[in-house]
Design a protein around this motif. Structure first.
Motif, mmCIF file in Angstrom:
data_model
loop_
_atom_site.group_PDB
_atom_site.id
_atom_site.type_symbol
_atom_site.label_atom_id
_atom_site.label_comp_id
_atom_site.label_asym_id
_atom_site.label_seq_id
_atom_site.Cartn_x
_atom_site.Cartn_y
_atom_site.Cartn_z
ATOM 1 N N THR A 1 0.829 -1.201 0.000
ATOM 2 C CA THR A 1 0.000 0.000 0.000
ATOM 3 C C THR A 1 0.863 1.250 0.000
ATOM 4 O OG1 THR A 1 -1.740 -1.162 1.192
ATOM 5 C CG2 THR A 1 -1.800 1.230 1.258
ATOM 6 N N ALA A 2 2.001 1.174 0.670
ATOM 7 C CA ALA A 2 2.841 2.354 0.841
ATOM 8 C C ALA A 2 3.517 2.802 -0.446
ATOM 9 C CB ALA A 2 3.893 2.087 1.915
ATOM 10 N N THR A 3 3.255 2.146 -1.578
ATOM 11 C CA THR A 3 3.874 2.551 -2.841
ATOM 12 C C THR A 3 2.892 3.246 -3.774
ATOM 13 O OG1 THR A 3 3.365 0.451 -3.944
ATOM 14 C CG2 THR A 3 5.415 0.568 -2.677
ATOM 15 N N THR A 4 1.640 3.437 -3.361
ATOM 16 C CA THR A 4 0.607 3.825 -4.313
ATOM 17 C C THR A 4 0.254 5.306 -4.328
ATOM 18 O OG1 THR A 4 -1.117 3.281 -2.691
ATOM 19 C CG2 THR A 4 -0.447 1.534 -4.189
ATOM 20 N N ALA A 5 0.734 6.104 -3.411
ATOM 21 C CA ALA A 5 0.372 7.523 -3.404
ATOM 22 C C ALA A 5 1.211 8.300 -4.414
ATOM 23 C CB ALA A 5 0.555 8.112 -2.016
ATOM 24 N N ALA A 6 0.707 9.466 -4.816
ATOM 25 C CA ALA A 6 1.426 10.323 -5.760
ATOM 26 C C ALA A 6 1.301 11.771 -5.321
ATOM 27 C CB ALA A 6 0.846 10.154 -7.166
ATOM 28 N N VAL A 7 2.314 12.567 -5.660
ATOM 29 C CA VAL A 7 2.273 13.995 -5.351
ATOM 30 C C VAL A 7 1.157 14.646 -6.161
ATOM 31 C CG1 VAL A 7 3.523 16.179 -5.574
ATOM 32 C CG2 VAL A 7 4.697 14.137 -4.709
ATOM 33 N N ARG A 8 0.360 15.460 -5.491
ATOM 34 C CA ARG A 8 -0.785 16.146 -6.116
ATOM 35 C C ARG A 8 -0.460 17.594 -6.424
ATOM 36 N NH1 ARG A 8 -5.201 19.067 -3.893
ATOM 37 N NH2 ARG A 8 -7.190 18.761 -4.986
ATOM 38 N N THR A 9 -0.007 18.329 -5.412
ATOM 39 C CA THR A 9 0.312 19.744 -5.547
ATOM 40 C C THR A 9 1.530 20.061 -4.689
ATOM 41 O OG1 THR A 9 -2.057 20.246 -5.714
ATOM 42 C CG2 THR A 9 -0.587 22.106 -5.314
ATOM 43 N N GLN A 10 2.326 21.017 -5.123
ATOM 44 C CA GLN A 10 3.460 21.485 -4.333
ATOM 45 C C GLN A 10 3.503 23.001 -4.411
ATOM 46 O OE1 GLN A 10 7.010 19.194 -4.779
ATOM 47 N NE2 GLN A 10 8.370 20.845 -4.104
ATOM 48 N N VAL A 11 3.527 23.659 -3.258
ATOM 49 C CA VAL A 11 3.488 25.123 -3.226
ATOM 50 C C VAL A 11 4.364 25.621 -2.080
ATOM 51 C CG1 VAL A 11 1.404 25.136 -1.777
ATOM 52 C CG2 VAL A 11 1.958 27.144 -3.161
ATOM 53 N N ARG A 12 5.035 26.737 -2.303
ATOM 54 C CA ARG A 12 5.934 27.302 -1.289
ATOM 55 C C ARG A 12 5.164 28.296 -0.424
ATOM 56 N NH1 ARG A 12 11.268 26.914 -0.692
ATOM 57 N NH2 ARG A 12 12.480 28.577 0.279
ATOM 58 N N ILE A 13 5.247 28.123 0.896
ATOM 59 C CA ILE A 13 4.571 29.043 1.809
ATOM 60 C C ILE A 13 5.500 29.402 2.959
ATOM 61 C CG2 ILE A 13 2.287 28.081 1.257
ATOM 62 C CD1 ILE A 13 2.341 26.767 4.036
ATOM 63 N N PRO A 14 5.325 30.578 3.555
ATOM 64 C CA PRO A 14 6.118 30.951 4.724
ATOM 65 C C PRO A 14 5.507 30.367 5.994
ATOM 66 C CG PRO A 14 4.725 32.774 4.092
ATOM 67 C CD PRO A 14 4.476 31.683 3.083
ATOM 68 N N LEU A 15 6.358 29.944 6.905
ATOM 69 C CA LEU A 15 5.920 29.498 8.223
ATOM 70 C C LEU A 15 6.401 30.523 9.243
ATOM 71 C CD1 LEU A 15 6.922 25.724 8.068
ATOM 72 C CD2 LEU A 15 4.800 26.784 7.301
ATOM 73 N N ARG A 16 5.524 30.926 10.145
ATOM 74 C CA ARG A 16 5.886 31.895 11.174
ATOM 75 C C ARG A 16 5.394 31.401 12.522
ATOM 76 N NH1 ARG A 16 4.151 35.234 6.875
ATOM 77 N NH2 ARG A 16 5.818 36.553 6.030
ATOM 78 N N PHE A 17 6.249 31.521 13.531
ATOM 79 C CA PHE A 17 5.903 31.077 14.878
ATOM 80 C C PHE A 17 5.853 32.280 15.812
ATOM 81 C CE2 PHE A 17 7.430 27.380 12.705
ATOM 82 C CZ PHE A 17 6.660 26.340 13.202
ATOM 83 N N SER A 18 5.206 32.080 16.940
ATOM 84 C CA SER A 18 4.923 33.208 17.838
ATOM 85 C C SER A 18 6.181 33.825 18.432
ATOM 86 C CB SER A 18 3.995 32.755 18.972
ATOM 87 O OG SER A 18 4.594 31.709 19.728
ATOM 88 N N ASP A 19 7.289 33.069 18.460
ATOM 89 C CA ASP A 19 8.530 33.624 19.008
ATOM 90 C C ASP A 19 9.338 34.387 17.970
ATOM 91 O OD1 ASP A 19 9.453 31.564 17.420
ATOM 92 O OD2 ASP A 19 10.619 30.573 18.991
ATOM 93 N N GLY A 20 8.807 34.498 16.746
ATOM 94 C CA GLY A 20 9.478 35.259 15.698
ATOM 95 C C GLY A 20 10.215 34.411 14.683
ATOM 96 N N TYR A 21 10.417 33.132 14.975
ATOM 97 C CA TYR A 21 11.114 32.276 14.015
ATOM 98 C C TYR A 21 10.261 32.101 12.764
ATOM 99 C CZ TYR A 21 13.151 28.184 11.788
ATOM 100 O OH TYR A 21 13.708 27.319 10.873
ATOM 101 N N GLN A 22 10.899 32.191 11.598
ATOM 102 C CA GLN A 22 10.180 31.962 10.359
ATOM 103 C C GLN A 22 11.083 31.294 9.339
ATOM 104 O OE1 GLN A 22 9.103 35.713 8.234
ATOM 105 N NE2 GLN A 22 10.114 36.741 9.940
ATOM 106 N N VAL A 23 10.467 30.524 8.460
ATOM 107 C CA VAL A 23 11.191 29.799 7.431
ATOM 108 C C VAL A 23 10.195 29.476 6.325
ATOM 109 C CG1 VAL A 23 10.731 27.499 8.406
ATOM 110 C CG2 VAL A 23 12.799 27.870 7.045
ATOM 111 N N ALA A 24 10.678 29.297 5.107
ATOM 112 C CA ALA A 24 9.802 28.909 4.005
ATOM 113 C C ALA A 24 9.801 27.387 3.877
ATOM 114 C CB ALA A 24 10.279 29.538 2.701
ATOM 115 N N ALA A 25 8.666 26.841 3.499
ATOM 116 C CA ALA A 25 8.529 25.402 3.308
ATOM 117 C C ALA A 25 7.833 25.125 1.988
ATOM 118 C CB ALA A 25 7.732 24.782 4.458
ATOM 119 N N GLU A 26 8.244 24.039 1.343
ATOM 120 C CA GLU A 26 7.502 23.512 0.200
ATOM 121 C C GLU A 26 6.443 22.569 0.770
ATOM 122 O OE1 GLU A 26 7.757 24.193 -3.026
ATOM 123 O OE2 GLU A 26 9.432 25.595 -2.791
ATOM 124 N N VAL A 27 5.186 22.932 0.616
ATOM 125 C CA VAL A 27 4.098 22.123 1.162
ATOM 126 C C VAL A 27 3.543 21.243 0.046
ATOM 127 C CG1 VAL A 27 1.876 22.150 2.327
ATOM 128 C CG2 VAL A 27 3.594 23.887 2.868
#
Length: 218
Positions: A9-35
């Motif tokens: 079963t673990a071989t059957t999924a496929a990537v659907r969408t990929q988009v870059r978004i910023p992540l921000r946390f309450s302490d000020g740390y931020q980084v971009a991620a490919e979601v």
């Protein structure tokens, strides 16, 4: 599900969408991620992968399987350590290159309403696992087949796993994902979550170094 069926079963999924978004946390740390989103996940849930840094820079990228926790991740509840673990994992994975799988498994797989019902029982003296059982639910209902599918779809079959939970490594190994090394997360204690963390150690053998607290051992 048998090991052979789960591995298939673990071989059957496929990537659907990929988009870059910023992540921000309450302490000020931020980084971009490919979601990344997926088609064909075994449980039909809307899990996402957050690609941080450059996973291809190492043969064994750092990966965390993080189960959704609305109360901890979004609302900042101190009853658990989920929010601090998410913040820690994001920075550590971004620094080395890897993937954070954000899994829609609220309340260790029992759902948000059941988790809040369990909170009410915890307020009456039960620990987090006892409360689940009192509701007629499993201590931990999580299955990581979809996580293995996601990793396989991303081309990751060998990794270092950021976790204190031995069941995650066991399930991934059974699903054909090679866990080269288990990397512990930090210990994020508060007066509100200390009993919760002790329950994790006692019930499911999480590798968390905690000072003995006799009053919480029951």
């Amino acid at each position: 599900m048998t090991t052979s069926t789960a591995a298939a079963t673990a071989t059957t999924a496929a990537v659907r969408t990929q988009v870059r978004i910023p992540l921000r946390f309450s302490d000020g740390y931020q980084v971009a991620a490919e979601v990344v989103t997926f088609d064909g996940l075994a449980d039909g849930a809307e899990h996402v992968a957050l690609i941080l840094g450059d996973p291809a820079a190492t043969a064994t990228p750092l990966v965390r399987l993080h189960s959704e926790c609305l109360t901890g991740d979004v609302f900042g509840s101190a009853r658990c350590d989920c929010g601090p673990q998410l913040r820690e994992a994001t920075e550590r994975i971004a620094a080395t290159g890897g993937v954070l799988l954000y899994l829609r498994q609220e309340g260790r797989g029992i759902g948000l309403y059941n988790k809040l019902d369990a909170y009410a029982l915890q307020d009456q003296g039960l620990d987090t696992y006892e409360a689940n059982l009192a509701l007629g639910l499993p201590e931990d209902a999580r299955d990581y087949t979809a996580a293995a599918q996601m990793l396989t779809a991303l081309g990751i079959t060998e990794l270092n796993l950021l976790t204190n939970n031995p069941d995650k490594a066991r399930q991934l190994d059974d699903l054909g994902i090679s866990v080269t090394r288990t990397v512990p997360t930090g210990v994020h204690t508060t007066p509100s979550n200390l009993r919760y963390l002790h329950a994790k150690v006692q019930h499911t053998h999480h590798t968390i170094a905690l000072a003995p607290v006799p009053s919480l051992a029951g």
